[in-house]
Write a protein that holds these residues in place. Structure first.
Motif, short mmCIF file in Angstrom:
data_model
loop_
_atom_site.label_atom_id
_atom_site.label_comp_id
_atom_site.label_asym_id
_atom_site.label_seq_id
_atom_site.Cartn_x
_atom_site.Cartn_y
_atom_site.Cartn_z
N MET A 200 0.82 -1.24 0.00
CA MET A 200 0.00 0.00 0.00
C MET A 200 0.84 1.27 0.00
SD MET A 200 -1.41 0.03 3.91
CE MET A 200 -1.88 -1.67 4.03
N GLY A 201 0.19 2.36 -0.43
CA GLY A 201 0.85 3.67 -0.41
C GLY A 201 0.12 4.62 0.52
N TYR A 202 0.83 5.66 0.96
CA TYR A 202 0.27 6.70 1.87
C TYR A 202 0.10 7.97 1.03
CZ TYR A 202 0.26 9.36 6.39
OH TYR A 202 -0.03 10.13 7.50
N PHE A 203 -1.13 8.37 0.83
CA PHE A 203 -1.43 9.48 -0.08
C PHE A 203 -1.97 10.69 0.68
CE2 PHE A 203 -1.77 5.64 -2.60
CZ PHE A 203 -1.13 5.98 -3.79
N MET A 204 -1.62 11.87 0.17
CA MET A 204 -2.20 13.12 0.66
C MET A 204 -3.14 13.61 -0.43
SD MET A 204 -0.56 13.58 3.53
CE MET A 204 -1.41 15.10 3.85
N VAL A 205 -4.44 13.54 -0.17
CA VAL A 205 -5.43 13.88 -1.20
C VAL A 205 -6.07 15.24 -0.88
CG1 VAL A 205 -7.52 13.09 -2.38
CG2 VAL A 205 -5.97 11.40 -1.36
N PRO A 206 -5.95 16.22 -1.77
CA PRO A 206 -6.63 17.50 -1.51
C PRO A 206 -8.15 17.25 -1.42
CG PRO A 206 -5.07 17.71 -3.34
CD PRO A 206 -5.19 16.24 -3.04
N GLY A 207 -8.76 17.79 -0.37
CA GLY A 207 -10.18 17.48 -0.08
C GLY A 207 -11.16 17.94 -1.15
N ASP A 208 -10.72 18.89 -2.01
CA ASP A 208 -11.66 19.39 -3.02
C ASP A 208 -11.51 18.67 -4.37
OD1 ASP A 208 -9.20 20.36 -3.68
OD2 ASP A 208 -9.77 22.47 -3.78
N THR A 209 -10.80 17.53 -4.40
CA THR A 209 -10.62 16.80 -5.66
C THR A 209 -11.94 16.19 -6.11
OG1 THR A 209 -8.43 16.20 -4.79
CG2 THR A 209 -9.12 15.11 -6.82
N GLN A 210 -12.15 16.20 -7.43
CA GLN A 210 -13.39 15.62 -7.98
C GLN A 210 -13.47 14.13 -7.66
OE1 GLN A 210 -13.67 16.31 -12.15
NE2 GLN A 210 -15.88 16.36 -12.11
N GLY A 211 -14.69 13.66 -7.39
CA GLY A 211 -14.89 12.23 -7.13
C GLY A 211 -14.99 11.88 -5.66
N ILE A 212 -14.85 12.92 -4.78
CA ILE A 212 -14.95 12.66 -3.33
C ILE A 212 -16.35 13.02 -2.85
CG2 ILE A 212 -14.11 13.33 -1.04
CD1 ILE A 212 -11.42 13.97 -2.32
N THR A 213 -17.01 12.09 -2.15
CA THR A 213 -18.30 12.39 -1.53
C THR A 213 -18.18 12.16 -0.03
OG1 THR A 213 -19.25 11.31 -3.46
CG2 THR A 213 -20.78 11.92 -1.73
N VAL A 214 -18.76 13.11 0.73
CA VAL A 214 -18.67 13.01 2.20
C VAL A 214 -20.07 12.91 2.79
CG1 VAL A 214 -17.84 14.15 4.28
CG2 VAL A 214 -16.62 14.47 2.14
N VAL A 221 -20.99 10.11 19.84
CA VAL A 221 -20.33 11.38 20.18
C VAL A 221 -20.68 12.42 19.13
CG1 VAL A 221 -18.36 10.82 21.62
CG2 VAL A 221 -18.23 10.41 19.16
N GLY A 222 -20.84 13.65 19.56
CA GLY A 222 -21.27 14.71 18.64
C GLY A 222 -20.12 15.42 17.97
N GLN A 223 -19.07 14.68 17.58
CA GLN A 223 -17.94 15.34 16.92
C GLN A 223 -18.13 15.35 15.42
OE1 GLN A 223 -14.75 12.80 17.98
NE2 GLN A 223 -14.74 13.41 20.11
N GLY A 224 -19.23 14.78 14.91
CA GLY A 224 -19.42 14.75 13.49
C GLY A 224 -18.48 13.75 12.84
N LYS A 225 -18.85 12.49 12.87
CA LYS A 225 -18.04 11.47 12.18
C LYS A 225 -18.51 11.40 10.75
CE LYS A 225 -15.45 10.11 15.32
NZ LYS A 225 -15.08 11.50 15.31
N ARG A 226 -17.58 11.11 9.86
CA ARG A 226 -17.96 11.05 8.45
C ARG A 226 -17.57 9.74 7.81
NH1 ARG A 226 -16.21 15.82 10.62
NH2 ARG A 226 -17.88 17.30 10.37
N GLN A 227 -18.30 9.41 6.73
CA GLN A 227 -17.72 8.41 5.84
C GLN A 227 -17.44 9.09 4.52
OE1 GLN A 227 -19.98 4.90 5.34
NE2 GLN A 227 -21.94 5.89 5.36
N VAL A 228 -16.35 8.67 3.91
CA VAL A 228 -15.87 9.33 2.70
C VAL A 228 -15.76 8.30 1.59
CG1 VAL A 228 -13.98 10.68 1.70
CG2 VAL A 228 -14.58 11.00 4.10
N PHE A 229 -16.36 8.63 0.45
CA PHE A 229 -16.30 7.73 -0.71
C PHE A 229 -15.38 8.36 -1.75
CE2 PHE A 229 -20.33 7.24 1.42
CZ PHE A 229 -20.50 5.87 1.50
#
Ligand code: FAD
Length: 414
Positions: A200-214, A221-229
């Protein structure tokens, strides 16, 4: 070994400077909701501006090198800043910066310049995308795929339990905006034919890249957990940290710090301190059984403070770390659960009243603590996993391992 910081005259003068700066720069009227799900858009903007000012000053990451946007300050000055920020009682402010030590150890000069500076200055927030629905404790089983295509890697897969204090810019769907989703650090399989841990590789992905859904998950807990596709998300090859099958090793630096390898100068469980004061004020400590329970929890919390100070001392004096990070992590988790039991038993039903109830002690903080102590047993490796790591580091397991390099320990031997 001296566990107490004894500050010099110069450091105390620096403390006064920090206090004055905080008084000038942190809005006096800022709201302080207990959980980030209650941070409104106005407060979030105030937090964002304050973070930027702190970053500009170099105090957001005070001990990181100045050349990459950090403060270039000493360990002691870093401790003073953290103590004063704790006293300032900030609203939810967390930024997942666990990738930063990994970039310092494994990143190229170009990556350090490009990625570290905006993060160290508070212009972008970090998000940890490691866990998948089928890979939590057994992280090496992750399925997210990265395929090389020209100068890019193309990532597809799903991550879950992605956490952080982002506030909710859009209160209706509770999805953080692009600025909040600044930089996603993640692991993906680059070579499906290679053996475990070397695939595997360790990637730094800019959050505004096309194809990301949150998607935001409403959990205990009320910290706002997310799943990211990620659906065919294109990441430039320059955003791969370390070699293309070295991701597991790079991730160990992140996890070493997450487990507690950097120590703790300000203990995380401040709720118990407030609860103790509440008990004394309301006479709950006069009952003998309560007295026993409260002292049990007090000692638990004091041991946690000492373990955090020990690790911080070892880390900042460049000593070889072994089981120490997971030792702190294990203690923090188990002591957190025991403390929550004590608060419930001594505080009674009132400990379960939330901030909307006028009879709730300490503005509802006890109720938040009840929930948070349960979920705090999991992030970065559950209780059992910390024991597995300690056993491996002590050499009492069939598998042996050493602590991963971190910026402090890595530079010690150079
Ligand atoms: C509040 C919170 C915040 C989080 N934040 C993030 C985040 O920002 N980014 C991110 O990537 N992930 C995050 N996580 C996910 C976290 O890392 C995982 O929950 C954790 O690694 C455990 O994985 P799991 O939930 O899949 O549990 P499982 O792996 O399914 O484990 C379930 C239980 O089985 C036990 N178990 C599993 N394997 C073994 C074994 N070999 N030996 C003994 N016992 C075992 C575990 O200890 C646990 O009690 C967060 C989780 C929480 C609760």
């Amino acid at each position: 070994m001296d566990f107490m910081y004894r500050y010099t005259q110069e450091q105390e003068e620096f403390r006064s400077e920090v206090r004055e700066w905080l008084a000038e720069n942190l809005p006096a009227d800022i709201n302080r909701p207990l959980e980030s799900s209650h941070v409104d858009a106005h407060t979030w903007e105030q937090v964002r501006q304050f973070r930027l000012r702190l970053g500009e000053k170099g105090w957001l990451h005070p001990t990181f090198p100045k050349e990459y946007g950090g403060g270039g300050l000493s360990t002691e000055e870093g401790v003073v800043i953290r103590e004063e920020l704790e006293k300032a009682d900030l609203p939810p402010f967390y930024d997942n910066s666990l990738d930063l030590p990994a970039i310092l150890v494994w990143g190229t000069e170009e990556q350090k310049r490009e990625i570290l500076e905006p993060r160290l200055r508070g212009e972008k927030l970090g998000w940890q995308l490691f866990t998948e629905p089928g890979a939590g404790s057994d992280l090496a089983s992750l399925q997210m795929r990265a395929v090389r295509d020209g100068d890019d890697w193309v990532l597809t897969g799903q991550k879950v339990f992605v956490g952080g204090d982002a506030g909710y810019a859009d209160p209706d769907n509770k999805v953080p905006d692009d600025v909040q989703m600044g930089e996603l650090f993640t692991l993906a399989v680059t070579d499906p034919d290679a053996p475990r841990h070397r695939n595997m590789g360790y990637f730094m992905v800019p959050g505004d890249t096309q194809g990301i859904t949150v998607q935001t998950l409403d959990l205990l807990v009320g910290q706002g957990k997310r799943q990211v596709f990620m659906d065919n998300v294109r990441v430039p090859a320059s955003r791969l940290i370390g070699g293309e099958t070295q991701g597991w090793q790079v991730a160990q630096t992140t996890l070493e710090i997450e487990h507690g390898g950097g120590g703790e100068v300000v203990p995380r469980n401040s709720t118990f301190k407030k609860f103790l004061a509440y008990c004394v004020e309301n006479g709950l400590d006069r009952e003998e059984h309560n007295e026993q329970l409260l002292m049990k929890a007090y000692i638990d919390n004091e041991v946690q403070r000492l373990l955090g100070a020990r690790n911080h001392w070892m880390y900042s004096t460049h000593q070889e770390m072994s089981f120490h990070g997971s030792h702190l992590s294990l203690w923090r988790r188990e002591a957190g659960l025991r403390t929550a039991d004590v608060i419930r038993e001594v505080g009674g039903l009132k400990a379960m009243l939330d901030f909307e109830d006028s009879m709730a002690p300490i503005d509802g903080e006890l109720e938040v603590h009840q929930r948070a102590s349960l979920t705090a047993a999991h992030p970065g490796g559950a209780i059992e996993i910390q024991k597995v790591i300690i056993a491996r580091r002590l050499g009492v397991s069939r598998t042996r391992e050493r602590a991963a390099p971190t910026p402090s320990t890595a530079t010690a031997r150079s």
